[in-house]
Design a protein around this motif. Structure first.
Motif, PDB file in Angstrom:
ATOM      1  N   THR A 104     -66.823 107.525  16.516  1.00  0.00           N
ATOM      2  CA  THR A 104     -65.922 106.541  17.118  1.00  0.00           C
ATOM      3  C   THR A 104     -65.023 107.169  18.187  1.00  0.00           C
ATOM      4  O   THR A 104     -64.242 106.446  18.816  1.00  0.00           O
ATOM      5  CB  THR A 104     -65.025 105.888  16.043  1.00  0.00           C
ATOM      6  N   MET A 105     -65.152 108.467  18.416  1.00  0.00           N
ATOM      7  CA  MET A 105     -64.261 109.121  19.379  1.00  0.00           C
ATOM      8  C   MET A 105     -64.295 108.464  20.764  1.00  0.00           C
ATOM      9  O   MET A 105     -63.233 108.263  21.370  1.00  0.00           O
ATOM     10  CB  MET A 105     -64.580 110.617  19.486  1.00  0.00           C
ATOM     11  N   PRO A 106     -65.474 108.118  21.334  1.00  0.00           N
ATOM     12  CA  PRO A 106     -65.451 107.432  22.641  1.00  0.00           C
ATOM     13  C   PRO A 106     -64.650 106.136  22.624  1.00  0.00           C
ATOM     14  O   PRO A 106     -64.040 105.760  23.628  1.00  0.00           O
ATOM     15  CB  PRO A 106     -66.936 107.168  22.931  1.00  0.00           C
ATOM     16  N   ILE A 107     -64.640 105.464  21.482  1.00  0.00           N
ATOM     17  CA  ILE A 107     -63.872 104.224  21.365  1.00  0.00           C
ATOM     18  C   ILE A 107     -62.383 104.522  21.482  1.00  0.00           C
ATOM     19  O   ILE A 107     -61.649 103.857  22.238  1.00  0.00           O
ATOM     20  CB  ILE A 107     -64.191 103.539  20.021  1.00  0.00           C
ATOM     21  N   PHE A 108     -61.928 105.544  20.765  1.00  0.00           N
ATOM     22  CA  PHE A 108     -60.505 105.897  20.814  1.00  0.00           C
ATOM     23  C   PHE A 108     -60.133 106.514  22.163  1.00  0.00           C
ATOM     24  O   PHE A 108     -58.997 106.354  22.616  1.00  0.00           O
ATOM     25  CB  PHE A 108     -60.161 106.837  19.663  1.00  0.00           C
ATOM     26  N   ILE A 109     -61.071 107.196  22.806  1.00  0.00           N
ATOM     27  CA  ILE A 109     -60.803 107.709  24.155  1.00  0.00           C
ATOM     28  C   ILE A 109     -60.528 106.549  25.100  1.00  0.00           C
ATOM     29  O   ILE A 109     -59.608 106.597  25.927  1.00  0.00           O
ATOM     30  CB  ILE A 109     -61.991 108.558  24.657  1.00  0.00           C
ATOM     31  N   THR A 110     -61.319 105.477  24.976  1.00  0.00           N
ATOM     32  CA  THR A 110     -61.126 104.300  25.824  1.00  0.00           C
ATOM     33  C   THR A 110     -59.745 103.687  25.599  1.00  0.00           C
ATOM     34  O   THR A 110     -59.024 103.361  26.555  1.00  0.00           O
ATOM     35  CB  THR A 110     -62.216 103.261  25.518  1.00  0.00           C
ATOM     36  N   ALA A 162     -59.954 112.496  20.376  1.00  0.00           N
ATOM     37  CA  ALA A 162     -59.846 111.648  21.564  1.00  0.00           C
ATOM     38  C   ALA A 162     -58.574 111.975  22.343  1.00  0.00           C
ATOM     39  O   ALA A 162     -58.583 112.041  23.586  1.00  0.00           O
ATOM     40  CB  ALA A 162     -59.853 110.177  21.157  1.00  0.00           C
ATOM     41  N   ALA A 163     -57.469 112.189  21.633  1.00  0.00           N
ATOM     42  CA  ALA A 163     -56.208 112.537  22.299  1.00  0.00           C
ATOM     43  C   ALA A 163     -56.336 113.863  23.049  1.00  0.00           C
ATOM     44  O   ALA A 163     -55.840 114.004  24.174  1.00  0.00           O
ATOM     45  CB  ALA A 163     -55.082 112.618  21.269  1.00  0.00           C
ATOM     46  N   ASN A 164     -57.015 114.820  22.436  1.00  0.00           N
ATOM     47  CA  ASN A 164     -57.239 116.109  23.097  1.00  0.00           C
ATOM     48  C   ASN A 164     -58.019 115.926  24.396  1.00  0.00           C
ATOM     49  O   ASN A 164     -57.673 116.496  25.441  1.00  0.00           O
ATOM     50  CB  ASN A 164     -57.985 117.034  22.137  1.00  0.00           C
ATOM     51  N   TYR A 165     -59.062 115.108  24.340  1.00  0.00           N
ATOM     52  CA  TYR A 165     -59.896 114.858  25.520  1.00  0.00           C
ATOM     53  C   TYR A 165     -59.076 114.182  26.627  1.00  0.00           C
ATOM     54  O   TYR A 165     -59.183 114.541  27.813  1.00  0.00           O
ATOM     55  CB  TYR A 165     -61.084 113.995  25.127  1.00  0.00           C
ATOM     56  N   VAL A 166     -58.253 113.210  26.248  1.00  0.00           N
ATOM     57  CA  VAL A 166     -57.449 112.487  27.245  1.00  0.00           C
ATOM     58  C   VAL A 166     -56.443 113.428  27.901  1.00  0.00           C
ATOM     59  O   VAL A 166     -56.203 113.352  29.116  1.00  0.00           O
ATOM     60  CB  VAL A 166     -56.736 111.287  26.579  1.00  0.00           C
ATOM     61  N   ILE A 167     -55.859 114.344  27.131  1.00  0.00           N
ATOM     62  CA  ILE A 167     -54.912 115.314  27.705  1.00  0.00           C
ATOM     63  C   ILE A 167     -55.624 116.228  28.698  1.00  0.00           C
ATOM     64  O   ILE A 167     -55.091 116.538  29.771  1.00  0.00           O
ATOM     65  CB  ILE A 167     -54.233 116.136  26.593  1.00  0.00           C
ATOM     66  N   ILE A 168     -56.828 116.664  28.360  1.00  0.00           N
ATOM     67  CA  ILE A 168     -57.599 117.510  29.285  1.00  0.00           C
ATOM     68  C   ILE A 168     -57.867 116.752  30.581  1.00  0.00           C
ATOM     69  O   ILE A 168     -57.740 117.305  31.685  1.00  0.00           O
ATOM     70  CB  ILE A 168     -58.917 117.968  28.630  1.00  0.00           C
ATOM     71  N   ARG A 169     -58.220 115.470  30.472  1.00  0.00           N
ATOM     72  CA  ARG A 169     -58.449 114.661  31.674  1.00  0.00           C
ATOM     73  C   ARG A 169     -57.163 114.498  32.469  1.00  0.00           C
ATOM     74  O   ARG A 169     -57.170 114.544  33.703  1.00  0.00           O
ATOM     75  CB  ARG A 169     -59.000 113.288  31.277  1.00  0.00           C
ATOM     76  N   PHE A 170     -56.046 114.310  31.775  1.00  0.00           N
ATOM     77  CA  PHE A 170     -54.753 114.124  32.442  1.00  0.00           C
ATOM     78  C   PHE A 170     -54.344 115.373  33.217  1.00  0.00           C
ATOM     79  O   PHE A 170     -53.728 115.280  34.283  1.00  0.00           O
ATOM     80  CB  PHE A 170     -53.684 113.781  31.406  1.00  0.00           C
ATOM     81  N   SER A 171     -54.709 116.531  32.686  1.00  0.00           N
ATOM     82  CA  SER A 171     -54.325 117.787  33.349  1.00  0.00           C
ATOM     83  C   SER A 171     -55.105 118.009  34.636  1.00  0.00           C
ATOM     84  O   SER A 171     -54.756 118.892  35.430  1.00  0.00           O
ATOM     85  CB  SER A 171     -54.536 118.970  32.400  1.00  0.00           C
ATOM     86  N   GLY A 172     -56.194 117.247  34.824  1.00  0.00           N
ATOM     87  CA  GLY A 172     -56.928 117.322  36.083  1.00  0.00           C
ATOM     88  C   GLY A 172     -57.697 118.604  36.302  1.00  0.00           C
ATOM     89  O   GLY A 172     -57.964 119.012  37.423  1.00  0.00           O
ATOM     90  N   GLY A 173     -58.099 119.265  35.235  1.00  0.00           N
ATOM     91  CA  GLY A 173     -58.892 120.482  35.363  1.00  0.00           C
ATOM     92  C   GLY A 173     -58.119 121.663  35.914  1.00  0.00           C
ATOM     93  O   GLY A 173     -58.701 122.552  36.518  1.00  0.00           O
ATOM     94  N   ALA A 174     -56.805 121.662  35.685  1.00  0.00           N
ATOM     95  CA  ALA A 174     -55.980 122.742  36.248  1.00  0.00           C
ATOM     96  C   ALA A 174     -56.156 124.061  35.506  1.00  0.00           C
ATOM     97  O   ALA A 174     -55.906 125.124  36.072  1.00  0.00           O
ATOM     98  CB  ALA A 174     -54.504 122.334  36.208  1.00  0.00           C
ATOM     99  N   GLU A 175     -56.569 124.014  34.251  1.00  0.00           N
ATOM    100  CA  GLU A 175     -56.633 125.222  33.440  1.00  0.00           C
ATOM    101  C   GLU A 175     -58.035 125.827  33.455  1.00  0.00           C
ATOM    102  O   GLU A 175     -59.042 125.117  33.509  1.00  0.00           O
ATOM    103  CB  GLU A 175     -56.242 124.913  31.990  1.00  0.00           C
ATOM    104  N   ARG A 176     -58.084 127.159  33.346  1.00  0.00           N
ATOM    105  CA  ARG A 176     -59.360 127.859  33.186  1.00  0.00           C
ATOM    106  C   ARG A 176     -59.952 127.542  31.818  1.00  0.00           C
ATOM    107  O   ARG A 176     -59.239 127.256  30.856  1.00  0.00           O
ATOM    108  CB  ARG A 176     -59.161 129.374  33.302  1.00  0.00           C
ATOM    109  N   THR A 177     -61.284 127.619  31.730  1.00  0.00           N
ATOM    110  CA  THR A 177     -61.954 127.306  30.473  1.00  0.00           C
ATOM    111  C   THR A 177     -61.460 128.188  29.336  1.00  0.00           C
ATOM    112  O   THR A 177     -61.163 127.716  28.235  1.00  0.00           O
ATOM    113  CB  THR A 177     -63.478 127.479  30.631  1.00  0.00           C
ATOM    114  N   ILE A 178     -61.332 129.484  29.579  1.00  0.00           N
ATOM    115  CA  ILE A 178     -60.929 130.407  28.521  1.00  0.00           C
ATOM    116  C   ILE A 178     -59.496 130.135  28.076  1.00  0.00           C
ATOM    117  O   ILE A 178     -59.148 130.312  26.901  1.00  0.00           O
ATOM    118  CB  ILE A 178     -61.099 131.879  28.977  1.00  0.00           C
ATOM    119  N   VAL A 179     -58.641 129.666  28.987  1.00  0.00           N
ATOM    120  CA  VAL A 179     -57.268 129.314  28.618  1.00  0.00           C
ATOM    121  C   VAL A 179     -57.270 128.081  27.715  1.00  0.00           C
ATOM    122  O   VAL A 179     -56.508 128.008  26.739  1.00  0.00           O
ATOM    123  CB  VAL A 179     -56.412 129.083  29.879  1.00  0.00           C
TER     124      VAL A 179
END
Length: 286
Positions: A104-110, A162-179
């Motif tokens: 259900t994660m995609p549902i909560f992401i929406t 889902a909240a984690n995914y939305v925060i990553i999207r909100f950050s706009g890819g500013a962080e390095r993968t390893i960070v």
């Protein structure tokens, strides 16, 4: 995007989901005998050498300080809670039931994207959200299956993921993968270390080996899924998540004597269809 690239992305997505399933199966195998904090602690300790090796081998270099420390702190807190909830859910539930809820994660992401990022929900996605939630009810069949804390933990893990995914999207890819990997991992390790003296049980070498395999599989899976999204669009990669229900059916039957009921299969199919609609609409909107 060429077809060969799409194929590579899909195959890498399948590989990542298989690796994540190996890690989940390890959690279920250990969960009957050890507290979630102990599993998280040893998985984190055994993951650290992999992180250090990646940092040393990264030719691009760069600093390890987060660009957005407040968002990173929030993500780390969410990941800690997610790890605890997910570990408890896999230890407590049949694999198929746990995955049905996690799907259900995609549902909560929406829903969270609409609330936090002001992304509109059109009629079709709205119907898919409702259908997906109904699919959970069908899969769990509350009239026949007594709901337990494990079900609540799985639902919490889906929402937190889902909240984690939305925060990553909100950050706009500013962080390095390893960070993105390092700080939540360290937060989990710190919390688990503080709790370990109260829950520790001696682990034989075989169980430590299982924990090491979990850490390696999860770490490799994370990089595989990143590589998949770099080679193919989300509409190709995201549905690969649902291949985990196959792992749940196979390993649940072989290792844990779990048999998926027709009700669970039907409910999971509804959830998957709803998720595919949401992913397709999101890709079209993007």
């Amino acid at each position: 995007m060429t077809q060969p690239s799409n194929l590579k992305g899909a195959l890498l997505g399948l590989l990542a989901m298989g690796l994540f399933a190996v890690s989940d199966i390890g959690v279920k195998f250990l969960g009957g005998g050890y507290h979630p904090f102990q599993i998280i602690f040893f998985a984190g300790v055994l993951s650290l050498p992999l992180v250090v090796l990646h940092i040393m081998a990264d030719p691009a270099g760069g600093r390890l300080r987060p660009e957005q420390p407040r968002l990173m702190a929030l993500r780390s807190f969410i990941v800690v809670l997610n790890g605890i909830a997910g570990t408890f859910a896999f230890a407590s539930l049949p694999l198929a039931e746990a995955y049905a809820i996690f799907f259900t994660m995609p549902i909560f992401i929406t829903v969270l994207s609409a609330l936090a990022l002001k992304e509109p929900i059109d009629l079709l996605r709205g119907v898919a959200v409702v259908a997906g939630l109904l699919g959970v009810i069908v899969a769990l069949d509350p009239g026949q299956v007594s709901l337990r804390w494990g079900h609540a933990a799985a639902l919490a893990a889906a929402i937190l993921g889902a909240a984690n995914y939305v925060i990553i999207r909100f950050s706009g890819g500013a962080e390095r993968t390893i960070v993105l990997i390092l700080y939540p991992m360290m937060a989990q390790l710190i919390v688990a270390t503080l709790a370990l003296p109260f829950v520790y049980r001696a682990m034989p070498f075989a169980d430590l080996a299982v924990t090491g395999a979990m850490a390696l599989a999860a770490f490799a899976g994370y990089f595989a899924i990143i590589a998949a999204y770099r080679r193919a669009p989300g509409i190709v990669v995201a549905p690969m998540q649902y291949s985990q229900i196959i792992w749940a059916a196979v390993f649940g039957a072989l290792l844990f004597d779990e048999v998926m009921s027709l009700q669970t299969i039907l409910g999971t199919a509804i959830i998957i269809l709803a998720g595919l609609v949401i992913v397709a609409r999101q890709q079209k909107a993007g």
